[in-house]
Design a protein around this motif. Structure first.
Motif, PDB file in Angstrom:
ATOM      1  N   TYR A 260     -10.133  -0.098   9.375  1.00 16.20           N
ATOM      2  CA  TYR A 260      -9.211   0.659   8.295  1.00 16.20           C
ATOM      3  C   TYR A 260      -8.455  -0.043   7.571  1.00 16.20           C
ATOM      4  O   TYR A 260      -7.258   0.526   7.021  1.00 16.20           O
ATOM      5  N   LEU A 261      -8.335  -1.423   7.393  1.00 13.42           N
ATOM      6  CA  LEU A 261      -7.423  -2.091   6.576  1.00 13.42           C
ATOM      7  C   LEU A 261      -7.694  -1.925   5.282  1.00 13.42           C
ATOM      8  O   LEU A 261      -8.864  -1.456   4.674  1.00 13.42           O
ATOM      9  N   LYS A 262      -6.704  -1.524   4.545  1.00 10.17           N
ATOM     10  CA  LYS A 262      -6.728  -1.108   3.266  1.00 10.17           C
ATOM     11  C   LYS A 262      -6.499  -2.277   2.206  1.00 10.17           C
ATOM     12  O   LYS A 262      -5.788  -3.106   2.445  1.00 10.17           O
ATOM     13  N   LYS A 263      -7.083  -2.218   1.035  1.00 11.77           N
ATOM     14  CA  LYS A 263      -6.674  -3.231  -0.053  1.00 11.77           C
ATOM     15  C   LYS A 263      -5.190  -3.348  -0.323  1.00 11.77           C
ATOM     16  O   LYS A 263      -4.851  -4.551  -0.653  1.00 11.77           O
ATOM     17  N   THR A 264      -4.479  -2.359  -0.163  1.00 16.44           N
ATOM     18  CA  THR A 264      -3.124  -2.263  -0.532  1.00 16.44           C
ATOM     19  C   THR A 264      -2.410  -3.026   0.648  1.00 16.44           C
ATOM     20  O   THR A 264      -1.104  -3.104   0.693  1.00 16.44           O
ATOM     21  N   ASP A 265      -3.050  -3.364   1.782  1.00 17.28           N
ATOM     22  CA  ASP A 265      -2.280  -4.062   2.841  1.00 17.28           C
ATOM     23  C   ASP A 265      -2.117  -5.634   2.565  1.00 17.28           C
ATOM     24  O   ASP A 265      -1.564  -6.285   3.260  1.00 17.28           O
ATOM     25  N   LEU A 266      -2.845  -5.951   1.441  1.00 20.02           N
ATOM     26  CA  LEU A 266      -2.775  -7.381   1.191  1.00 20.02           C
ATOM     27  C   LEU A 266      -2.098  -7.673  -0.314  1.00 20.02           C
ATOM     28  O   LEU A 266      -2.412  -7.155  -1.156  1.00 20.02           O
ATOM     29  N   ASN A 267      -0.994  -8.335  -0.019  1.00 19.16           N
ATOM     30  CA  ASN A 267      -0.004  -8.420  -1.203  1.00 19.16           C
ATOM     31  C   ASN A 267       0.577  -9.717  -1.175  1.00 19.16           C
ATOM     32  O   ASN A 267       1.313 -10.300   0.162  1.00 19.16           O
ATOM     33  N   ASN A 268       0.683 -10.427  -2.064  1.00 18.25           N
ATOM     34  CA  ASN A 268       1.182 -11.883  -2.207  1.00 18.25           C
ATOM     35  C   ASN A 268       0.931 -12.639  -1.093  1.00 18.25           C
ATOM     36  O   ASN A 268       1.938 -13.424  -0.589  1.00 18.25           O
ATOM     37  N   GLY A 269      -0.180 -12.947  -0.825  1.00 15.73           N
ATOM     38  CA  GLY A 269      -0.461 -13.861   0.275  1.00 15.73           C
ATOM     39  C   GLY A 269      -0.249 -13.281   1.361  1.00 15.73           C
ATOM     40  O   GLY A 269      -0.097 -14.119   2.663  1.00 15.73           O
ATOM     41  N   SER A 295     -14.311 -12.958  -0.008  1.00 16.67           N
ATOM     42  CA  SER A 295     -15.077 -13.466  -1.166  1.00 16.67           C
ATOM     43  C   SER A 295     -16.828 -13.168  -1.177  1.00 16.67           C
ATOM     44  O   SER A 295     -17.230 -13.321  -2.191  1.00 16.67           O
ATOM     45  N   LYS A 296     -17.293 -13.150  -0.085  1.00 14.28           N
ATOM     46  CA  LYS A 296     -18.671 -13.280  -0.018  1.00 14.28           C
ATOM     47  C   LYS A 296     -19.139 -11.929  -0.123  1.00 14.28           C
ATOM     48  O   LYS A 296     -20.457 -11.689  -0.518  1.00 14.28           O
ATOM     49  N   TYR A 297     -18.494 -10.810  -0.169  1.00 17.74           N
ATOM     50  CA  TYR A 297     -18.870  -9.386  -0.277  1.00 17.74           C
ATOM     51  C   TYR A 297     -18.381  -8.758  -1.656  1.00 17.74           C
ATOM     52  O   TYR A 297     -17.115  -9.000  -1.908  1.00 17.74           O
ATOM     53  N   LYS A 298     -18.948  -8.158  -2.227  1.00 19.95           N
ATOM     54  CA  LYS A 298     -18.648  -7.547  -3.609  1.00 19.95           C
ATOM     55  C   LYS A 298     -17.668  -6.462  -3.241  1.00 19.95           C
ATOM     56  O   LYS A 298     -17.782  -5.650  -2.035  1.00 19.95           O
ATOM     57  N   PRO A 299     -16.488  -6.251  -4.025  1.00 15.79           N
ATOM     58  CA  PRO A 299     -15.630  -5.359  -4.145  1.00 15.79           C
ATOM     59  C   PRO A 299     -16.409  -3.765  -3.851  1.00 15.79           C
ATOM     60  O   PRO A 299     -17.286  -3.548  -4.421  1.00 15.79           O
ATOM     61  N   ASN A 300     -15.953  -3.142  -2.886  1.00 13.21           N
ATOM     62  CA  ASN A 300     -16.433  -1.802  -2.760  1.00 13.21           C
ATOM     63  C   ASN A 300     -15.629  -0.683  -3.253  1.00 13.21           C
ATOM     64  O   ASN A 300     -14.469  -0.860  -3.784  1.00 13.21           O
ATOM     65  N   ALA A 301     -16.064   0.475  -3.626  1.00 12.96           N
ATOM     66  CA  ALA A 301     -15.600   1.520  -4.266  1.00 12.96           C
ATOM     67  C   ALA A 301     -14.447   2.257  -3.449  1.00 12.96           C
ATOM     68  O   ALA A 301     -13.671   3.047  -4.018  1.00 12.96           O
ATOM     69  N   LEU A 309     -16.390   0.350   6.437  1.00 14.94           N
ATOM     70  CA  LEU A 309     -16.428   1.834   6.057  1.00 14.94           C
ATOM     71  C   LEU A 309     -16.771   1.852   4.567  1.00 14.94           C
ATOM     72  O   LEU A 309     -16.008   1.297   3.689  1.00 14.94           O
ATOM     73  N   THR A 310     -17.872   2.418   4.474  1.00 18.64           N
ATOM     74  CA  THR A 310     -18.358   2.324   2.838  1.00 18.64           C
ATOM     75  C   THR A 310     -18.407   3.713   1.994  1.00 18.64           C
ATOM     76  O   THR A 310     -18.731   3.843   0.913  1.00 18.64           O
ATOM     77  N   HIS A 311     -18.061   4.854   3.016  1.00 20.02           N
ATOM     78  CA  HIS A 311     -18.143   5.965   2.267  1.00 20.02           C
ATOM     79  C   HIS A 311     -16.725   6.693   2.719  1.00 20.02           C
ATOM     80  O   HIS A 311     -16.520   6.665   3.988  1.00 20.02           O
ATOM     81  N   GLU A 312     -16.078   7.249   2.050  1.00 20.47           N
ATOM     82  CA  GLU A 312     -14.674   8.365   2.140  1.00 20.47           C
ATOM     83  C   GLU A 312     -15.375   9.566   2.023  1.00 20.47           C
ATOM     84  O   GLU A 312     -14.832  10.432   0.939  1.00 20.47           O
ATOM     85  N   ASP A 313     -15.920  10.103   3.011  1.00 17.95           N
ATOM     86  CA  ASP A 313     -16.303  11.684   3.024  1.00 17.95           C
ATOM     87  C   ASP A 313     -16.184  12.154   4.397  1.00 17.95           C
ATOM     88  O   ASP A 313     -16.843  13.125   4.722  1.00 17.95           O
ATOM     89  N   GLY A 314     -15.383  11.836   5.301  1.00 23.81           N
ATOM     90  CA  GLY A 314     -15.012  12.503   6.361  1.00 23.81           C
ATOM     91  C   GLY A 314     -15.658  11.931   7.649  1.00 23.81           C
ATOM     92  O   GLY A 314     -15.586  12.322   8.654  1.00 23.81           O
ATOM     93  N   SER A 315     -16.658  11.047   7.380  1.00 23.31           N
ATOM     94  CA  SER A 315     -17.666  10.265   8.208  1.00 23.31           C
ATOM     95  C   SER A 315     -17.114   8.987   8.880  1.00 23.31           C
ATOM     96  O   SER A 315     -17.747   8.101   9.240  1.00 23.31           O
ATOM     97  N   GLU A 316     -15.837   8.358   8.404  1.00 23.87           N
ATOM     98  CA  GLU A 316     -15.420   7.370   8.652  1.00 23.87           C
ATOM     99  C   GLU A 316     -15.228   7.020  10.293  1.00 23.87           C
ATOM    100  O   GLU A 316     -15.865   5.823  10.789  1.00 23.87           O
ATOM    101  N   ARG A 317     -15.031   7.883  10.998  1.00 24.49           N
ATOM    102  CA  ARG A 317     -14.886   7.574  12.399  1.00 24.49           C
ATOM    103  C   ARG A 317     -16.397   7.226  12.876  1.00 24.49           C
ATOM    104  O   ARG A 317     -16.558   6.326  13.735  1.00 24.49           O
TER     105      ARG A 317
END
Length: 402
Positions: A260-269, A295-301, A309-317
Motif C-alpha cells: 500500500y505504499l503510495k508514490k506520494t509517500d516518496l518525496n525529496n529523498g 527502477s527495474k519495473y515500469k511505472p504503473n498506472a 497492487l496493479t488494479h484499483e478496482d476494489g480487489s486490492e485486499r
C-alpha cells in the motif's frame, strides 16, 4: 409464587436426543417452553433436574458445559421476567411471559453479536486486518461453544480455562491461543466499560502473553547470497527476491505496508508512510538500493509505488493476499538455490534486519523505533529468540569437546 423448572422430554425414537423444556407453574396454570437444546437420555439426572456432565476427556464435555450455561442464562431471564411482572401488576400472566420470551440473546447482551459489531466497526475505520483477526477469534470461540451464544456475565475463569484447553488439544500453539485470548479480553473489557457485566477477571488463569518465537532470521552473508543470485531467467523468482530485498532495505517493512505504499509517500529523498497495523508514521532515507529495485519495473498506472497492487478496482485486499502467497512460495525456492536449509518467507527480512542491527550494537530503542513497534517489549521478543540461538551455538561448541 411461580415455579420454574427444567425438564427433559425423551425422544420417541430410541437412541435420539431428547428436548430440554422449561416448565412454569403459577397457581393452577402450567406452561412449557421447549428450548433449542437437546441431549441424550443418559445425560440427564431426573432427580436433580440437571444435566450430568461427563469426564473432562469426553468429546461431549465442552458441548454440555456450553448447553448448561446457556440454559442457566435463559432460566435467569425467565425469573427476571416473572419478578418484573409481579412488581408491575401484582400478578403473573404466564401466557404473556411466554409470548415475550425469546430464547435468542439480545444483541447488546450477546458476546457473539458484540464481537460482530466490533468487526463492522473495524471495517468502517479501514482496519481490515484487525477485522479479520476479530473474525477468526469469533469463529474459533463459536466453534468451541458449539454455536451456543452467551452473555458477558456468563464468562468466568472456568470457561476460559476450558477454551484454552480445547485450543491446545486441537494442536494450536501457546502463542496462537494467547492471540485469541487477548482479542477476547479486549472485547470483554469494552463490555465492562459499557456496563454489560461487572469485571469477573475471567482471563486470570489463562495465558495471554507472548512466548519466544522460533528464530526466523538469517545472517548478513546469507542476505547477500540471496541478493547476488542471478535470477534474470526467472522473472517470478526475481520479483520475489526484489520484494524481499526491498523489505530488508526498508528496515524490515511488512509486506502489507509495502503493497500500500503510495508514490506520494516518496518525496525529496525521504520515504514516509503509516503502518497499517498501528497507524504509526515512519520515515526513512531513500537509498540507492531501494531506487535500484524500483527502477527495474515500469511505472504503473496506479497510485501505488511497488508493482504489487496493479488494479484499483476494489480487489486490492485480494491482490495483496495472492501476491503474499506467491512470493512466499517463490522464496522457498530461492532459499534452496542460495543453499539455505530453511522455509524462507517475507517475515525473515524483518527478523533479519533486527538481528543484524543488534549484532552491530544498535540500541534496543533505536531498533524498536525502526521496526515501528509500540513498545520495546515487542522488540525484545524478536531478540530473545536470537539470544537463545547464541546459547545453542555455545552449547554445540562445548559438546564438540566430549
Amino acid at each position: 409464587m411461580t415455579s420454574i423448572k427444567l425438564k427433559f422430554r425423551p425422544s420417541t425414537t430410541p437412541g435420539k436426543e431428547g428436548s430440554l423444556v422449561f416448565q412454569l407453574i403459577h397457581g393452577r396454570s402450567v406452561r412449557r417452553i421447549t428450548s433449542e437444546y437437546k441431549i441424550f437420555a443418559e445425560e440427564w439426572d431426573e432427580a436433580a433436574g440437571r444435566i450430568v456432565l461427563p469426564t473432562l476427556s469426553s468429546p461431549r464435555y465442552v458441548h454440555l458445559v456450553s448447553v448448561e450455561s446457556a440454559l442457566q442464562w435463559e432460566m435467569n431471564r425467565l425469573k427476571r421476567m416473572v419478578e418484573e411482572s409481579e412488581k408491575a401488576t401484582g400478578t403473573v400472566n404466564l401466557d404473556e411471559i411466554i409470548a415475550n420470551f425469546s430464547p435468542s440473546l439480545d444483541a447488546q447482551d450477546s458476546v457473539f453479536n458484540f464481537i460482530r459489531g466490533q468487526i463492522r466497526h473495524k471495517k468502517q475505520l479501514g482496519k481490515v486486518r484487525s477485522a479479520e483477526t476479530y473474525r477468526s477469534t469469533l469463529y474459533s470461540f463459536m466453534h468451541f461453544r458449539g454455536g451456543i451464544d452467551l452473555t458477558f456475565d456468563m464468562m468466568d475463569d472456568g470457561l476460559m480455562e476450558l477454551y484454552e484447553a480445547w485450543m491446545l488439544n486441537a494442536g494450536l500453539t501457546r502463542n496462537t491461543t494467547s492471540f485469541y485470548m487477548r482479542i477476547l479480553r479486549t472485547n470483554y473489557k469494552m463490555a465492562v466499560e459499557k456496563g454489560l457485566t461487572p469485571d469477573r477477571h475471567p482471563f486470570r488463569h489463562v495465558y495471554c502473553g507472548m512466548d519466544k518465537t522460533v528464530k526466523r532470521s538469517i545472517t548478513f552473508i546469507e542476505i547477500k547470497k540471496i541478493n547476488d543470485l542471478d535470477l534474470s531467467r526467472s522473472p517470478n523468482l526475481d520479483f520475489a527476491r526484489d520484494m524481499f530485498m526491498f523489505s530488508f532495505c526498508t528496515r524490515g517493512m511488512s509486506f502489507i505496508d509495502m503493497a500500500y505504499l503510495k508514490k506520494t509517500d516518496l518525496n525529496n529523498g525521504c520515504l514516509a508512510y503509516r503502518r497499517k497495523k498501528t497507524g504509526q508514521l515512519l520515515t526513512m532515507e531513500w537509498t540507492c538500493q531501494m531506487q535500484d529495485i524500483i527502477s527495474k519495473y515500469k511505472p504503473n498506472a496506479t497510485r501505488y509505488l511497488l508493482p504489487i497492487l496493479t488494479h484499483e478496482d476494489g480487489s486490492e485486499r485480494r491482490q495483496y493476499q495472492n501476491q503474499m502467497r506467491k512470493i512466499n512460495r517463490q522464496l522457498k525456492e530461492i532459499a534452496r538455490m542460495a543453499g539455505l536449509p530453511l522455509p524462507l518467507s517475507m517475515y525473515y527480512s524483518r527478523h533479519s534486519w533486527a538481528t543484524i542491527a543488534r549484532g552491530k550494537d544498535i540500541p534496543l530503542s533505536v531498533i524498536s523505533e525502526a521496526l515501528g513497534h509500540d513498545s520495546e517489549a515487542t522488540t525484545q521478543i524478536y531478540l530473545d529468540s536470537i539470544k537463545s540461538s547464541e546459547v545453542d551455538k555455545a552449547n554445540r561448541m562445548i559438546m564438540e569437546g566430549l
